[in-house]
Design an enzyme around this catalytic site. Structure first.
Site: not given
Ligand SMILES: *Cc1c(COP(=O)(O)O)cnc(C)c1O
Length: 370
Positions: A160, A188, A220
């Site tokens: 991320s 992502h 995302k």
């Molecule tokens: C954003 C993210 C999460 C968390 O997801 P949410 O739905 O925002 O809680 C988990 N893992 C990764 C790699 C992320 O980028």
């Protein structure tokens, strides 16, 4: 205090009254403000109500959840999928389900914070292997994984904060050779990476069945909110029966499931969105490289510019803001010590001119390397 952000178009954000080009969101396909998602949300709310009214197992599970889960299973090539309210909760569920007390859990050193928290909650013995280093993981397996001990491996698909990809073919081979479970969080990657945006597994020519559990999020590329775990029917049944972040929480609102299914359809039908964000990524990299800006090897729309100290990252972020560009500084503990950075992200909603303006401004404001 928390700054107040008002999105006023897919690529712009109003920060304390000033309109800035947003280069640090995760709305890679420009879907978060797409009116078709709002229409799907409104139609489902009118029919089914906004709130689910209960947890899934009590009386909150509905038609829109079922439909989205079926669409996600098809999209990921997994047998089944299960919705969660957030990716954070999905990771808590899947890690605690697959790595209990007495197990060995091997985690990439740069894994997302939710995987780390999940590891702590699981009470498994946690070992972190060097970032992206399959050989390092193999050595840890040889040293630490006593024959009778259950082993799980967990990693981000696309990291991320760095935008690089996990070496999934090697991780899959190591997991299979050891009989370890493998959890891939592709928050992502899905929608952006791989043929058809099918994610990091697809990028490497792997199917959904190559891993034990695939985690995806909707906040995302799909532009909504919520998350899922995909895997075998047996895994999903085990999660339904045991995952505390599934059982003891209100179900995801059905309108969000409807909007997410619309987003998934649009993302697949309008492949130009993925092609466009990848073309803008290539444009950014070429122009930044020509301007002498140091980039990492990231092939995704996450393009970090490493600045070292928090002060340097904050100063660069402020200078960009003064020039009308919003790129938040990312500092420890979100990233390792001395690895503060600008985490630039690109979106299909950006224009070529906006990307060029970002590069020209970076070239002007970044400290000249010694
Ligand atoms: C954003 C993210 C999460 C968390 O997801 P949410 O739905 O925002 O809680 C988990 N893992 C990764 C790699 C992320 O980028």
């Amino acid at each position: 205090m928390q700054a107040f952000f008002k999105p006023d178009s897919a690529a712009h954000v109003e920060v304390e009254g000033r309109r800035l080009i947003n280069f640090c969101g995760n709305d890679y396909l420009g879907l978060a403000r797409d009116p078709r998602l709002a229409v799907a949300f409104a139609a489902a709310s009118a029919e089914l109500g906004v709130g689910a009214g209960a947890s899934h197992l009590i009386s909150g599970h509905g038609r829109e959840h079922e439909r989205l889960e079926a669409a996600l299973a098809a999209f990921t090539g997994c047998e089944q999928a299960l919705l969660f309210s957030t990716g954070y909760m999905a990771n808590l569920a899947v890690v605690t389900a697959l790595a209990g007390r007495g197990a060995l859990l091997l985690l990439d050193r740069l894994s997302h914070a939710s995987l780390i928290d999940a590891a702590l909650l699981s009470r498994a013995r946690l070992c972190r292997y060097p970032h992206g280093d399959a050989a390092g993981l193999k050595r840890l397996l040889e040293r630490r994984a006593a024959p009778a001990r259950p082993v799980s491996i967990a990693t981000d698909g696309v990291f991320s904060m760095d935008g690089d990809l996990a070496p999934l073919p090697q991780l899959v081979a190591l997991a299979q050779a050891r009989g370890a479970s493998l959890i891939v969080d592709d928050a992502h990657g899905l929608g952006v990476v791989g043929p058809g945006g099918h994610g990091t597994l697809a990028h490497f020519g792997l199917g959904g069945d190559a891993v034990t559990a695939l985690v995806g999020t909707f906040g995302k590329a799909f532009g909504t909110f919520g998350a899922f775990v995909a895997g075998s029917a047996a895994l999903i049944e085990h999660l339904i029966q045991s995952a505390r972040t599934y059982i003891y929480t209100t179900a995801l609102p059905q309108p969000l499931a409807a909007a997410t299914r619309a987003a998934l359809e649009i993302a697949q039908r309008e492949s130009w969105r993925r092609e466009r964000v990848l073309a803008l990524t290539a444009r950014f990299r070429a122009a930044a490289g020509a301007a002498g800006i140091a980039l990492t090897a990231s092939p995704t729309p996450i393009q970090p510019i490493l600045l070292g100290s928090s002060e340097a990252a904050l100063a660069a972020s402020r200078a960009l803001e003064a020039a009308g560009l919003w790129v938040a500084a990312i500092r420890p503990p979100t990233v390792p010590a001395h690895a503060a950075r600008l985490r630039v992200t690109l979106s299909a909603a950006h224009t070529e001119a906006e990307v060029d303006r970002l590069v020209a401004t970076l070239a002007r404001i970044l400290p000249v390397p010694p």
